[in-house]
Scaffold this active site. Structure first.
Site, PDB file in Angstrom:
ATOM      1  CE  LYS A 197     -34.193  64.112  17.420  1.00  0.00           C
ATOM      2  NZ  LYS A 197     -33.932  65.535  17.114  1.00  0.00           N
ATOM      3  N   GLY A 250     -39.630  66.476  26.145  1.00  0.00           N
ATOM      4  CA  GLY A 250     -40.223  67.321  25.114  1.00  0.00           C
ATOM      5  C   GLY A 250     -41.706  67.470  25.369  1.00  0.00           C
ATOM      6  N   GLY A 255     -44.376  63.017  23.255  1.00  0.00           N
ATOM      7  CA  GLY A 255     -44.065  62.018  24.281  1.00  0.00           C
ATOM      8  C   GLY A 255     -45.010  60.832  24.246  1.00  0.00           C
ATOM      9  CD  GLU A 272     -38.685  63.895  33.580  1.00  0.00           C
ATOM     10  OE1 GLU A 272     -39.571  64.732  33.877  1.00  0.00           O
ATOM     11  OE2 GLU A 272     -38.237  63.057  34.377  1.00  0.00           O
ATOM     12  CB  CYS A 306     -40.955  71.352  31.303  1.00  0.00           C
ATOM     13  SG  CYS A 306     -39.496  70.929  32.234  1.00  0.00           S
ATOM     14  CD  GLU A 403     -45.236  72.759  28.184  1.00  0.00           C
ATOM     15  OE1 GLU A 403     -45.159  71.900  27.277  1.00  0.00           O
ATOM     16  OE2 GLU A 403     -44.543  72.721  29.208  1.00  0.00           O
TER      17      GLU A 403
HETATM   18  P1  NAD Z   1     -41.094  68.308  20.460  1.00  0.00           P
HETATM   19  O1  NAD Z   1     -41.652  67.470  21.558  1.00  0.00           O
HETATM   20  O2  NAD Z   1     -41.607  68.133  19.094  1.00  0.00           O
HETATM   21  O3  NAD Z   1     -39.495  68.113  20.370  1.00  0.00           O
HETATM   22  C1  NAD Z   1     -38.679  67.556  21.374  1.00  0.00           C
HETATM   23  C2  NAD Z   1     -37.711  66.560  20.760  1.00  0.00           C
HETATM   24  O4  NAD Z   1     -38.441  65.478  20.205  1.00  0.00           O
HETATM   25  C3  NAD Z   1     -36.853  67.115  19.614  1.00  0.00           C
HETATM   26  O5  NAD Z   1     -35.556  66.545  19.701  1.00  0.00           O
HETATM   27  C4  NAD Z   1     -37.571  66.582  18.388  1.00  0.00           C
HETATM   28  O6  NAD Z   1     -36.712  66.437  17.272  1.00  0.00           O
HETATM   29  C5  NAD Z   1     -38.035  65.239  18.864  1.00  0.00           C
HETATM   30  N1  NAD Z   1     -39.176  64.675  18.133  1.00  0.00           N
HETATM   31  C6  NAD Z   1     -40.178  65.334  17.508  1.00  0.00           C
HETATM   32  N2  NAD Z   1     -41.038  64.464  16.947  1.00  0.00           N
HETATM   33  C7  NAD Z   1     -40.573  63.227  17.227  1.00  0.00           C
HETATM   34  C8  NAD Z   1     -41.036  61.912  16.944  1.00  0.00           C
HETATM   35  N3  NAD Z   1     -42.158  61.689  16.246  1.00  0.00           N
HETATM   36  N4  NAD Z   1     -40.314  60.868  17.383  1.00  0.00           N
HETATM   37  C9  NAD Z   1     -39.199  61.060  18.111  1.00  0.00           C
HETATM   38  N5  NAD Z   1     -38.713  62.266  18.406  1.00  0.00           N
HETATM   39  C10 NAD Z   1     -39.392  63.356  17.985  1.00  0.00           C
HETATM   40  O7  NAD Z   1     -41.242  69.819  20.914  1.00  0.00           O
HETATM   41  P2  NAD Z   1     -41.285  71.116  19.948  1.00  0.00           P
HETATM   42  O8  NAD Z   1     -42.147  70.852  18.759  1.00  0.00           O
HETATM   43  O9  NAD Z   1     -39.911  71.575  19.723  1.00  0.00           O
HETATM   44  O10 NAD Z   1     -42.028  72.153  20.888  1.00  0.00           O
HETATM   45  C11 NAD Z   1     -43.440  72.173  20.894  1.00  0.00           C
HETATM   46  C12 NAD Z   1     -43.946  72.326  22.307  1.00  0.00           C
HETATM   47  O11 NAD Z   1     -43.461  71.274  23.120  1.00  0.00           O
HETATM   48  C13 NAD Z   1     -43.482  73.567  23.019  1.00  0.00           C
HETATM   49  O12 NAD Z   1     -44.258  74.658  22.688  1.00  0.00           O
HETATM   50  C14 NAD Z   1     -43.622  73.160  24.455  1.00  0.00           C
HETATM   51  O13 NAD Z   1     -44.965  73.324  24.853  1.00  0.00           O
HETATM   52  C15 NAD Z   1     -43.289  71.702  24.446  1.00  0.00           C
HETATM   53  N6  NAD Z   1     -41.888  71.453  24.870  1.00  0.00           N
HETATM   54  C16 NAD Z   1     -41.676  70.984  26.128  1.00  0.00           C
HETATM   55  C17 NAD Z   1     -40.384  70.777  26.562  1.00  0.00           C
HETATM   56  C18 NAD Z   1     -40.105  70.285  27.941  1.00  0.00           C
HETATM   57  O14 NAD Z   1     -39.010  70.443  28.452  1.00  0.00           O
HETATM   58  N7  NAD Z   1     -41.066  69.644  28.599  1.00  0.00           N
HETATM   59  C19 NAD Z   1     -39.303  71.035  25.735  1.00  0.00           C
HETATM   60  C20 NAD Z   1     -39.545  71.488  24.430  1.00  0.00           C
HETATM   61  C21 NAD Z   1     -40.844  71.692  24.025  1.00  0.00           C
END
Ligand code: NAD
Ligand code: MN
Length: 499
Positions: A197, A250, A255, A272, A306, A403
């Site tokens: 996804k 994410g 996470g 991660e 990240c 972050e």
């Molecule tokens: P997020 O963690 O919400 O999204 C990452 C992925 O998780 C996306 O595919 C999203 O659809 C999915 N997701 C979201 N909620 C979920 C749930 N309840 N169950 C399963 N999957 C779910 O990140 P974001 O909201 O796009 O970004 C917010 C913050 O997260 C950023 O500002 C940054 O600090 C951090 N981030 C970190 C990374 C990384 O590589 N470590 C990547 C993106 C964002």
């Protein structure tokens, strides 16, 4: 500002025009309920494509297809060398379509196309190839056992590394194609099947990759790609009882939720997550060299990395000169759409992300930091944010602890090495760090004291296929890349035969 379609390759234009479907069981399908969402170009805020909004019914169909492909049919009968050949073919196809993939990434994410080509696409191809090599090199061990209880028999004892099964992979928007490769590579090398996804901000390169997966000749159901939101589609994948392993990249916040949900049924899970990586300059670094290194650590990929070096620790006597040199570099970036050839910094991925980053900068100033340069860019369209340098916030400030995920660095002076070690380790994160010095003894004494999954010396943000990557503390669980990743994609089976 409209999308510069004149800059697009015919292949990119053709891809954008094709209707977007999800890949489930070898078929290109709409969401079961017909719902769609729009993926936008963050540079112009123009819609790029309507993409299926998958939900639990679609996840269910994809998991069933992945289970079927895992348990029976051509994939289950393939030998390691067949899996190697398929991964090599997929790597070749990624390379053959590299310019198109780079443009798709630049449009959907905002990053400069030249960077997408040199980093995201090239690294994805090289990683798939590296993982192809592992398909024929995974093995168990033969063991000489003693079995004190039964002395009259002999035993042949060995271990097997068996594919863990159906993998549910959830990826973020900062390196969409590369993160897809990071999940698919080890899964396919070890014989797993996958439901992937992508992030809702950047679903397009994964769909193009899906076309290449079909073209490479992967049997139906081995890779399934379901587009959709996190709360419904992503959560349904994590909660699905027939997913054996969940792999997530994410935010730390999501996470934790993913890890807790997977743990409900003891599914395998690797995470991660976020980081707040310190960049520690020792006093033998000139202000110019320190500024150049710090800029490389924070501004790469608009700071949406990240491992971004978002805390810069400087010896007090070099502080002002280094901050000034860093601001000079920051002000030299050319903001623009990723597909424009002279862009050196694209927009942030979304309005939401821009607002988040702006909020942090404002909070930093309220907490006492000096805004040396940067802030939200003054453009009528697009989520642009200027490379930003903050100087001198208290250690408890949110800009030092949390972050930000944007092109924002906070520079902090220090007096003693012992003091800086404690401060560098003083956040909940532990993803990466860098130490900059040519004093071998001081560097080697410092490296073991830093709590981070990767410590760079005199470089930052450089990864390699062979080097395990992952986080200490709240930056995650498990390692990706290298041989280490296979610990999480295989189960060890011990076999004892009395002879
Ligand atoms: P997020 O963690 O919400 O999204 C990452 C992925 O998780 C996306 O595919 C999203 O659809 C999915 N997701 C979201 N909620 C979920 C749930 N309840 N169950 C399963 N999957 C779910 O990140 P974001 O909201 O796009 O970004 C917010 C913050 O997260 C950023 O500002 C940054 O600090 C951090 N981030 C970190 C990374 C990384 O590589 N470590 C990547 C993106 C964002
Ligand atoms: Mn997009």
């Amino acid at each position: 500002m409209n999308i510069r379609t004149d800059l697009l390759l015919p292949a990119t234009r053709a891809f954008l025009q094709r209707p977007k479907r999800m890949l489930i069981g070898g078929q290109w399908v709409a969401a079961a309920d017909g719902a769609v969402f729009v993926s936008e170009d963050p540079a112009t805020e123009s819609p790029l494509a309507e993409v299926p909004a998958g939900k639990s019914a679609d996840i269910d169909a994809a998991v069933q297809a992945a289970r079927h492909a895992f348990a029976q049919g051509p994939w289950a009968a393939m030998r390691p060398s067949d899996r190697e050949r398929l991964l090599l073919r997929l790597a070749d196809l990624v390379e053959a379509n590299a310019d198109e993939l780079a443009q798709i990434e630049a449009l959907d994410n905002g990053k400069p196309a030249s960077m997408a080509r040199a980093v995201d696409v090239a690294t994805a191809a090289s990683f798939l190839r590296y993982m192809g090599g592992w398909a024929t090199k995974l093995h168990g061990e033969s063991l000489d056992v003693s079995v004190p209880l039964v002395r009259e028999r002999e035993f042949v004892t060995f271990t097997r590394q068996e594919a863990v099964g159906v993998v549910g992979a959830i990826i973020p928007w900062n390196f969409p194609l590369l993160m897809a490769a990071w999940k698919l590579g080890p899964a396919l090398a070890s014989g797993c099947t996958v439901v992937l996804k992508p992030a809702e901000e950047t679903p397009l390169s994964a769909l193009r990759l899906g076309e290449l997966i079909v073209e490479a000749g992967y049997p139906a159901g081995v890779v399934n790609i379901v587009t959709g939101g996190g709360a419904d589609c992503g959560a349904a994948l994590v909660a699905h009882p027939d997913v054996d392993k969940v792999t997530f990249t994410g935010s730390t916040e999501v996470g934790k939720r993913v890890g807790t949900a997977a743990m409900q049924r003891l599914a395998r899970v690797t995470l991660e997550l976020g980081g707040k990586s310190p960049v520690i300059m020792l006093d033998d670094m000139s202000p110019e060299a320190a500024a150049a290194g710090a800029a490389q650590a924070i501004f790469f990929n608009q700071g949406q990395v990240c491992t971004a070096g978002s805390r810069l620790y400087l010896p007090r006597r070099h502080f002002d000169a280094t901050v000034e040199a860093l601001a000079g570099i920051a002000n030299g970036f050319r903001l623009g759409a990723g597909i424009e050839p002279d862009t050196t910094m694209g927009p942030l991925v979304s309005a939401r992300q821009r607002q988040r980053v702006a909020g942090y900068v404002q909070a930093g100033v309220e907490d006492g930091a000096t805004l040396v340069c940067g802030g939200p860019a003054d453009t009528s369209r697009g989520h642009f944010f200027r490379p930003t340098v903050l100087a001198g916030a208290p250690d408890s400030a949110s800009v030092v602890q949390e972050e930000i995920f944007g092109p924002v660095v906070v520079a902090l002076p220090y007096d003693e090495i012992d003091e800086v070690v404690g401060r560098a380790n003083g956040t909940p994160f532990g993803l990466a760090a860098s130490v900059w010095s040519n004093d071998l003894s001081r560097v080697h004494r410092l490296v073991p004291r830093i709590k981070a999954g990767t410590v760079w010396v005199n470089c930052h943000n450089l990864l390699d296929n062979a080097m395990p990557f992952g986080g200490f503390k709240q930056s995650g669980i498990g390692r990706e890349m290298g041989r280490a990743v296979f610990e999480h994609y295989t189960e060890t089976k011990s076999v004892m035969i009395a002879v």
